[in-house]
Design a protein around this motif. Structure first.
Motif, PDB file in Angstrom:
ATOM      1  N   MET A   1      35.607  46.278  63.284  1.00 25.30           N
ATOM      2  CA  MET A   1      35.875  46.534  64.694  1.00 25.30           C
ATOM      3  C   MET A   1      35.352  45.377  65.547  1.00 25.30           C
ATOM      4  SD  MET A   1      37.171  49.489  65.688  1.00 25.30           S
ATOM      5  CE  MET A   1      38.014  50.562  64.588  1.00 25.30           C
ATOM      6  N   ASP A   2      36.087  45.022  66.556  1.00 27.21           N
ATOM      7  CA  ASP A   2      35.694  43.976  67.480  1.00 27.21           C
ATOM      8  C   ASP A   2      34.607  44.499  68.406  1.00 27.21           C
ATOM      9  OD1 ASP A   2      37.513  42.075  70.003  1.00 27.21           O
ATOM     10  OD2 ASP A   2      35.633  41.675  68.998  1.00 27.21           O
ATOM     11  N   ILE A   3      33.585  43.697  68.644  1.00 25.44           N
ATOM     12  CA  ILE A   3      32.479  44.118  69.500  1.00 25.44           C
ATOM     13  C   ILE A   3      32.932  44.335  70.943  1.00 25.44           C
ATOM     14  CG2 ILE A   3      31.626  41.828  70.123  1.00 25.44           C
ATOM     15  CD1 ILE A   3      29.443  44.769  69.072  1.00 25.44           C
ATOM     16  N   ASN A   4      34.031  43.701  71.339  1.00 24.79           N
ATOM     17  CA  ASN A   4      34.546  43.839  72.695  1.00 24.79           C
ATOM     18  C   ASN A   4      35.530  44.996  72.845  1.00 24.79           C
ATOM     19  OD1 ASN A   4      33.118  41.641  73.713  1.00 24.79           O
ATOM     20  ND2 ASN A   4      34.631  40.225  72.874  1.00 24.79           N
ATOM     21  N   LEU A   5      35.600  45.861  71.871  1.00 22.96           N
ATOM     22  CA  LEU A   5      36.540  46.979  71.900  1.00 22.96           C
ATOM     23  C   LEU A   5      36.338  47.859  73.135  1.00 22.96           C
ATOM     24  CD1 LEU A   5      38.757  48.427  70.201  1.00 22.96           C
ATOM     25  CD2 LEU A   5      36.929  49.827  69.285  1.00 22.96           C
ATOM     26  N   ALA A   6      35.094  48.181  73.440  1.00 24.50           N
ATOM     27  CA  ALA A   6      34.796  49.040  74.591  1.00 24.50           C
ATOM     28  C   ALA A   6      35.221  48.369  75.892  1.00 24.50           C
ATOM     29  CB  ALA A   6      33.312  49.375  74.617  1.00 24.50           C
ATOM     30  N   THR A   7      34.948  47.088  75.997  1.00 26.71           N
ATOM     31  CA  THR A   7      35.315  46.359  77.207  1.00 26.71           C
ATOM     32  C   THR A   7      36.827  46.264  77.353  1.00 26.71           C
ATOM     33  OG1 THR A   7      33.292  45.071  76.975  1.00 26.71           O
ATOM     34  CG2 THR A   7      34.964  44.191  78.443  1.00 26.71           C
ATOM     35  N   LYS A   8      37.533  46.004  76.265  1.00 30.20           N
ATOM     36  CA  LYS A   8      39.004  45.936  76.316  1.00 30.20           C
ATOM     37  C   LYS A   8      39.592  47.268  76.764  1.00 30.20           C
ATOM     38  CE  LYS A   8      39.758  42.461  72.747  1.00 30.20           C
ATOM     39  NZ  LYS A   8      40.298  42.210  71.407  1.00 30.20           N
ATOM     40  N   ALA A   9      39.085  48.359  76.197  1.00 27.47           N
ATOM     41  CA  ALA A   9      39.601  49.683  76.556  1.00 27.47           C
ATOM     42  C   ALA A   9      39.340  49.984  78.034  1.00 27.47           C
ATOM     43  CB  ALA A   9      38.961  50.750  75.673  1.00 27.47           C
TER      44      ALA A   9
ATOM     45  N   GLY B   1      43.440  52.751  78.351  1.00 21.48           N
ATOM     46  CA  GLY B   1      42.329  52.471  77.454  1.00 21.48           C
ATOM     47  C   GLY B   1      42.214  53.519  76.358  1.00 21.48           C
ATOM     48  N   GLN B   2      42.446  54.769  76.719  1.00 21.65           N
ATOM     49  CA  GLN B   2      42.410  55.851  75.737  1.00 21.65           C
ATOM     50  C   GLN B   2      43.541  55.686  74.730  1.00 21.65           C
ATOM     51  OE1 GLN B   2      41.783  56.145  78.938  1.00 21.65           O
ATOM     52  NE2 GLN B   2      39.829  57.164  79.050  1.00 21.65           N
ATOM     53  N   LEU B   3      44.715  55.301  75.191  1.00 20.13           N
ATOM     54  CA  LEU B   3      45.832  55.060  74.270  1.00 20.13           C
ATOM     55  C   LEU B   3      45.512  53.891  73.338  1.00 20.13           C
ATOM     56  CD1 LEU B   3      48.960  55.465  76.597  1.00 20.13           C
ATOM     57  CD2 LEU B   3      47.999  57.130  75.001  1.00 20.13           C
ATOM     58  N   PHE B   4      44.890  52.853  73.859  1.00 17.67           N
ATOM     59  CA  PHE B   4      44.484  51.698  73.057  1.00 17.67           C
ATOM     60  C   PHE B   4      43.529  52.122  71.945  1.00 17.67           C
ATOM     61  CE2 PHE B   4      41.308  48.266  72.511  1.00 17.67           C
ATOM     62  CZ  PHE B   4      42.122  47.298  71.940  1.00 17.67           C
ATOM     63  N   LEU B   5      42.661  53.087  72.252  1.00 14.04           N
ATOM     64  CA  LEU B   5      41.689  53.577  71.266  1.00 14.04           C
ATOM     65  C   LEU B   5      42.263  54.689  70.386  1.00 14.04           C
ATOM     66  CD1 LEU B   5      38.557  53.619  73.579  1.00 14.04           C
ATOM     67  CD2 LEU B   5      39.060  51.998  71.740  1.00 14.04           C
ATOM     68  N   LYS B   6      43.555  54.919  70.507  1.00 12.97           N
ATOM     69  CA  LYS B   6      44.272  55.933  69.722  1.00 12.97           C
ATOM     70  C   LYS B   6      43.805  57.358  70.028  1.00 12.97           C
ATOM     71  CE  LYS B   6      45.524  52.821  66.012  1.00 12.97           C
ATOM     72  NZ  LYS B   6      44.943  51.569  66.288  1.00 12.97           N
ATOM     73  N   ARG B   7      43.363  57.586  71.229  1.00 10.89           N
ATOM     74  CA  ARG B   7      43.049  58.934  71.718  1.00 10.89           C
ATOM     75  C   ARG B   7      44.241  59.367  72.575  1.00 10.89           C
ATOM     76  NH1 ARG B   7      37.509  60.284  70.735  1.00 10.89           N
ATOM     77  NH2 ARG B   7      36.869  58.690  69.254  1.00 10.89           N
ATOM     78  N   TYR B   8      45.334  59.665  71.871  1.00 11.41           N
ATOM     79  CA  TYR B   8      46.621  59.854  72.531  1.00 11.41           C
ATOM     80  C   TYR B   8      46.648  61.065  73.469  1.00 11.41           C
ATOM     81  CZ  TYR B   8      48.039  56.359  69.151  1.00 11.41           C
ATOM     82  OH  TYR B   8      48.121  55.213  68.416  1.00 11.41           O
ATOM     83  N   LYS B   9      46.099  62.194  73.030  1.00  9.81           N
ATOM     84  CA  LYS B   9      46.137  63.392  73.882  1.00  9.81           C
ATOM     85  C   LYS B   9      45.383  63.161  75.181  1.00  9.81           C
ATOM     86  CE  LYS B   9      46.623  66.787  70.191  1.00  9.81           C
ATOM     87  NZ  LYS B   9      45.995  67.901  69.477  1.00  9.81           N
ATOM     88  N   ARG B  10      44.204  62.560  75.064  1.00  7.56           N
ATOM     89  CA  ARG B  10      43.394  62.310  76.253  1.00  7.56           C
ATOM     90  C   ARG B  10      44.091  61.290  77.163  1.00  7.56           C
ATOM     91  NH1 ARG B  10      36.978  61.281  75.866  1.00  7.56           N
ATOM     92  NH2 ARG B  10      37.273  63.057  74.489  1.00  7.56           N
TER      93      ARG B  10
ATOM     94  N   PHE C   1      33.004  54.248  76.950  1.00 10.69           N
ATOM     95  CA  PHE C   1      32.110  54.977  76.040  1.00 10.69           C
ATOM     96  C   PHE C   1      32.802  55.368  74.736  1.00 10.69           C
ATOM     97  CE2 PHE C   1      29.495  55.610  79.902  1.00 10.69           C
ATOM     98  CZ  PHE C   1      28.340  55.034  79.404  1.00 10.69           C
ATOM     99  N   LEU C   2      34.100  55.668  74.790  1.00 10.26           N
ATOM    100  CA  LEU C   2      34.840  55.927  73.550  1.00 10.26           C
ATOM    101  C   LEU C   2      34.861  54.671  72.676  1.00 10.26           C
ATOM    102  CD1 LEU C   2      37.927  58.019  74.723  1.00 10.26           C
ATOM    103  CD2 LEU C   2      36.044  58.791  73.284  1.00 10.26           C
ATOM    104  N   GLY C   3      35.057  53.514  73.297  1.00 15.30           N
ATOM    105  CA  GLY C   3      35.035  52.258  72.552  1.00 15.30           C
ATOM    106  C   GLY C   3      33.671  51.989  71.943  1.00 15.30           C
ATOM    107  N   LYS C   4      32.612  52.249  72.713  1.00 19.51           N
ATOM    108  CA  LYS C   4      31.245  52.080  72.186  1.00 19.51           C
ATOM    109  C   LYS C   4      31.012  53.014  70.999  1.00 19.51           C
ATOM    110  CE  LYS C   4      28.915  49.140  74.719  1.00 19.51           C
ATOM    111  NZ  LYS C   4      28.387  47.914  74.157  1.00 19.51           N
ATOM    112  N   LYS C   5      31.521  54.249  71.113  1.00 15.53           N
ATOM    113  CA  LYS C   5      31.351  55.217  70.026  1.00 15.53           C
ATOM    114  C   LYS C   5      32.075  54.744  68.763  1.00 15.53           C
ATOM    115  CE  LYS C   5      31.532  59.618  71.083  1.00 15.53           C
ATOM    116  NZ  LYS C   5      32.071  60.963  71.408  1.00 15.53           N
ATOM    117  N   GLU C   6      33.270  54.172  68.933  1.00 13.22           N
ATOM    118  CA  GLU C   6      34.005  53.663  67.771  1.00 13.22           C
ATOM    119  C   GLU C   6      33.282  52.480  67.142  1.00 13.22           C
ATOM    120  OE1 GLU C   6      38.146  53.087  67.697  1.00 13.22           O
ATOM    121  OE2 GLU C   6      38.576  54.920  68.825  1.00 13.22           O
ATOM    122  N   ILE C   7      32.712  51.607  67.958  1.00 12.87           N
ATOM    123  CA  ILE C   7      31.947  50.475  67.437  1.00 12.87           C
ATOM    124  C   ILE C   7      30.756  50.987  66.637  1.00 12.87           C
ATOM    125  CG2 ILE C   7      30.464  48.528  68.079  1.00 12.87           C
ATOM    126  CD1 ILE C   7      32.360  48.127  70.513  1.00 12.87           C
ATOM    127  N   GLN C   8      30.054  51.955  67.201  1.00  8.71           N
ATOM    128  CA  GLN C   8      28.880  52.526  66.531  1.00  8.71           C
ATOM    129  C   GLN C   8      29.281  53.188  65.211  1.00  8.71           C
ATOM    130  OE1 GLN C   8      26.244  51.583  67.419  1.00  8.71           O
ATOM    131  NE2 GLN C   8      24.597  53.029  67.298  1.00  8.71           N
TER     132      GLN C   8
END
Length: 122
Positions: free
Chosen positions: A1-9, A21-30, A108-115
């Protein structure tokens, strides 16, 4: 995962449209829920403005001979006076709050995915 994922989203939600940003993180429903609520808000404002404009035109229609800049300005002023600004401000405020939520949530979703990616590597 890219460290800038949260920032991009967060930037996608901030600069393109709430929910991207949610769609980018594949959180389609949200993402679709946020986009839908934003579009509903924008459409309700648009519909309200069109209804008020039509009501003003019905009350004071322009005659073909009387169409000039001052008549159009006068009708515009009457339309603005007849708007319920409280209604519009509430919807605009809700859209702004939804936009802010979308940015923060995407970050925060991006940060969670990075973590989670870092945890899985270990």
């Amino acid at each position: 995962m890219d460290i800038n994922l949260a920032t991009k989203a967060a930037l996608l939600s901030a600069l393109l449209f709430p929910g991207w940003g949610q769609l980018f993180l594949k959180r389609y429903k949200r993402g679709v829920a946020i986009i839908s609520l934003t579009v509903i808000g924008i459409l309700s404002i648009s519909l309200y403005v069109v209804q008020v404009a039509l009501a003003v035109l019905k009350a004071a229609p322009l005659k073909k001979e009387a169409v000039n800049f001052s008549a159009v300005v006068q009708l515009s002023i009457e339309a603005i006076k007849s708007l319920n600004l409280f209604y519009l401000l509430i919807i605009i405020l809700l859209i702004i709050l939804l936009w802010i939520f979308s940015i923060v949530d995407a970050y925060f979703l991006g940060k969670k995915e990075i973590q989670s990616a870092v945890t899985h590597k270990e």
